[in-house]
Design a protein around this motif. Sequence first.
Motif, PDB file in Angstrom:
ATOM      1  N   HIS A  86       9.802   4.285   1.480  1.00 40.77           N
ATOM      2  CA  HIS A  86       9.484   4.297   0.048  1.00 40.77           C
ATOM      3  C   HIS A  86       9.856   5.652  -0.544  1.00 40.77           C
ATOM      4  O   HIS A  86      10.404   5.748  -1.645  1.00 40.77           O
ATOM      5  CB  HIS A  86       7.996   4.043  -0.186  1.00 40.77           C
ATOM      6  CG  HIS A  86       7.536   2.669   0.194  1.00 40.77           C
ATOM      7  ND1 HIS A  86       6.241   2.256   0.030  1.00 40.77           N
ATOM      8  CD2 HIS A  86       8.212   1.617   0.722  1.00 40.77           C
ATOM      9  CE1 HIS A  86       6.120   0.997   0.452  1.00 40.77           C
ATOM     10  NE2 HIS A  86       7.304   0.598   0.876  1.00 40.77           N
ATOM     11  N   CYS A  99       5.062   9.239  -1.877  1.00 39.21           N
ATOM     12  CA  CYS A  99       4.525   8.218  -0.995  1.00 39.21           C
ATOM     13  C   CYS A  99       4.914   8.586   0.429  1.00 39.21           C
ATOM     14  O   CYS A  99       6.047   8.971   0.687  1.00 39.21           O
ATOM     15  CB  CYS A  99       5.094   6.854  -1.355  1.00 39.21           C
ATOM     16  SG  CYS A  99       4.541   5.559  -0.228  1.00 39.21           S
ATOM     17  N   SER A 105       0.847  -1.193   0.000  1.00 39.58           N
ATOM     18  CA  SER A 105       0.000   0.000   0.000  1.00 39.58           C
ATOM     19  C   SER A 105       0.882   1.242   0.000  1.00 39.58           C
ATOM     20  O   SER A 105       1.957   1.248   0.600  1.00 39.58           O
ATOM     21  CB  SER A 105      -0.884   0.020   1.248  1.00 39.58           C
ATOM     22  OG  SER A 105      -1.872  -0.972   1.154  1.00 39.58           O
ATOM     23  N   HIS A 106       0.422   2.280  -0.675  1.00 40.16           N
ATOM     24  CA  HIS A 106       1.172   3.543  -0.713  1.00 40.16           C
ATOM     25  C   HIS A 106       0.230   4.706  -0.448  1.00 40.16           C
ATOM     26  O   HIS A 106      -0.676   4.959  -1.235  1.00 40.16           O
ATOM     27  CB  HIS A 106       1.838   3.739  -2.078  1.00 40.16           C
ATOM     28  CG  HIS A 106       2.720   2.597  -2.481  1.00 40.16           C
ATOM     29  ND1 HIS A 106       3.980   2.407  -1.956  1.00 40.16           N
ATOM     30  CD2 HIS A 106       2.513   1.573  -3.337  1.00 40.16           C
ATOM     31  CE1 HIS A 106       4.505   1.315  -2.489  1.00 40.16           C
ATOM     32  NE2 HIS A 106       3.635   0.785  -3.322  1.00 40.16           N
ATOM     33  N   MET A 128      10.188   7.016  -4.373  1.00 42.55           N
ATOM     34  CA  MET A 128       8.794   7.235  -4.781  1.00 42.55           C
ATOM     35  C   MET A 128       8.420   8.672  -4.415  1.00 42.55           C
ATOM     36  O   MET A 128       7.708   8.948  -3.443  1.00 42.55           O
ATOM     37  CB  MET A 128       7.870   6.218  -4.108  1.00 42.55           C
ATOM     38  CG  MET A 128       6.505   6.117  -4.780  1.00 42.55           C
ATOM     39  SD  MET A 128       5.420   4.907  -4.024  1.00 42.55           S
ATOM     40  CE  MET A 128       5.818   3.431  -4.935  1.00 42.55           C
ATOM     41  N   MET A 188       4.945   6.440   2.925  1.00 42.38           N
ATOM     42  CA  MET A 188       5.719   5.393   3.586  1.00 42.38           C
ATOM     43  C   MET A 188       7.148   5.926   3.564  1.00 42.38           C
ATOM     44  O   MET A 188       7.750   6.120   2.494  1.00 42.38           O
ATOM     45  CB  MET A 188       5.627   4.079   2.825  1.00 42.38           C
ATOM     46  CG  MET A 188       4.207   3.511   2.789  1.00 42.38           C
ATOM     47  SD  MET A 188       3.626   2.959   4.397  1.00 42.38           S
ATOM     48  CE  MET A 188       4.132   1.238   4.325  1.00 42.38           C
TER      49      MET A 188
HETATM   50 CU   LIG Z   1       4.997   3.688  -0.821  1.00 43.88          CU
END
Ligand SMILES: [Cu+2]
Length: 622
Positions: A609, A604, A554-555, A614, A606
């Motif tokens: 990430h 993103c 999931s992002h 990202m 996260m």
């Molecule tokens: Cu992500």
Amino acid sequence: MNHRNWNGDDALTLPSRRRFVQGLAAGGAIAGLGLWPRTGWASNTATMPTLTGTDFDLHVGETLVNYTGRTRPAITINGSLPSPLLRWKEGTTVNLRVHNGLPAGSIHGPDTSIHWHGILLPANMDGVPGMSFDGIRPGEAYQYRFNVHQAGTYWYHSHSGFQEQGGLYGPLVIDPIEPEPFAFDREHVVMLSDWTDMDPAKLFARLKKMASHDNTYQRTVGDFMRDVEREGMPATVADRKMWGQMRMTPTDLSDVNGNTYTYLLNGTAALGNWTGIFKAGEKVRLRLINGSAMTYFDVRIPGLKMTVVAADGQYVHPVTVDELRIAVAETYDVIIEPSGQDAYTLFAQDSARTGYVSGTLAVREGLRAPIPPLDPRPILSMADMGHGGMMVGGHDMGAMAAKPAMDHAAMGHDMSPTPAPPAIDHAAMGHDMSAMSAMQGMDHGAGSMQAHPASETDNPLVDMQTMAPTSKLDDPGIGLRDNGRRVLSYADLKSTFADPDGREPSRTVELHLTGHMEKFAWSFDGIKFAQAEPLRMTYGERLRIVLVNDTMMSHPIHLHGMWSDLEDDAGNFQVRKHTIDMPPGSKRSYRVRADALGRWAYHCHMFFHMEAGMFREVRVEE
Ligand SMILES: [Cu+2]
């Protein structure tokens, strides 16, 4: 205690140490010792340090904390973790002087910054080093000054180095000018986060070297035999081979989890039992904020319903649920009405079911209610990835789409060297009905197959692609389906106002969320931030962004400086957010009004990430 002599995390990689951490997190027997050498803030009280008004002095520094039996240096503001609750008033101008008091040689330094998450402001006040400003050097200060044009529940955090993982995050509440469309008698801020004893930079290095470190859980021979009994041998073998080819296990749900993290509620671990007080019959507003670096939490209060009244600070039509998943960086405001019991457990388990944090809502300090067990660890199904439509190894999607027999057996064949026997049906593979309809749609021609940007083809940073993604707006998410509780989904979230812009988007930008699990590479369209051109927008335009998640993670995607107005499946405005969660195999669209000139971060949330690539710059120009 001289934290500058602290020489790393070698001990943390020893099995005994890892079991220790895991045991604490899984069992909940965590001593949230809450040692705050520089503050008198007790760990188990609802009163968090709060700063109210229009002028603020925020001192970034290092504070020793102890969540696991070891003393570690956290990065804090005014000595507290989380950083103090900031309380602003809509319609005022706020001045915030952020002082960098990090000691020389700090693992968290040298420079710092603060980003006001979800707040609309001029680009040079947004706090992203290299984009909004140069960052704040040690011994220096930066004066943030801007008008507050919105109200609601938000948060703030560092955008420098690994500081957000190291503790630099805090809640932000803006009181509205107009009365709110719901009533409540008292409120509590509930900020969830993930703490690690590791130096966050070393945690990132470990992810790059060994991305699967925290996914030590392997399915056992017993699991295998149960699957055979239920699904038959061919299906089970094909399923195992497919996962093997994807270099992961069907239980890889999070990159970093309770095997590394201690989860915190308002800076207190489970055993510290943060307690929020209520009086019977009161309506209590909880301002839920996920200030984690990498953790999705599933939140519920056994015995109580929660009525969601705002998402990401913006009012939504009230919807009453038993449970909600809060993605990293999201906020939800919920109203509860506790009565009939003196104490309720506020329970937040991570989405991978490796740990939890809990607190108590009670009529006085010192009470507890039972803590529920963790839910069973969910198993990812093919449907979770856009109907098994994950191509492995950057196969050419054009060639794939051209195959006339795009049926399930053919797909099974591509995933596994063994021809898929006819006995494999959708049910055995764990497909749900919506995925089956997507499949039937696909059979009508290549037109409904998901196309992918050319930059993903033969890209060593892309290990999978989704073939038939859907919005999944009404899906509560992996591990939350059919659990006997009413769980919030994005389809439940509807703004109390019409599309604030009103124009149809004049163009559409499609971006794919891409990654390579083993390399821990994350990107948009297979292109890392360092190599990517900015995404350009024309000042004043209304555009549509379509995101396609080609990965198995999931992002939560966050655009700075502008709102993300999520669309429903018919393409109508549905809900205004600052962070759009993108589950695996999903395709979602939202509208953006490019009404803020300058350079903005788009990434993103996260944390690792984002660090891995990202991330894009959005440039709004005349
Ligand atoms: Cu992500």
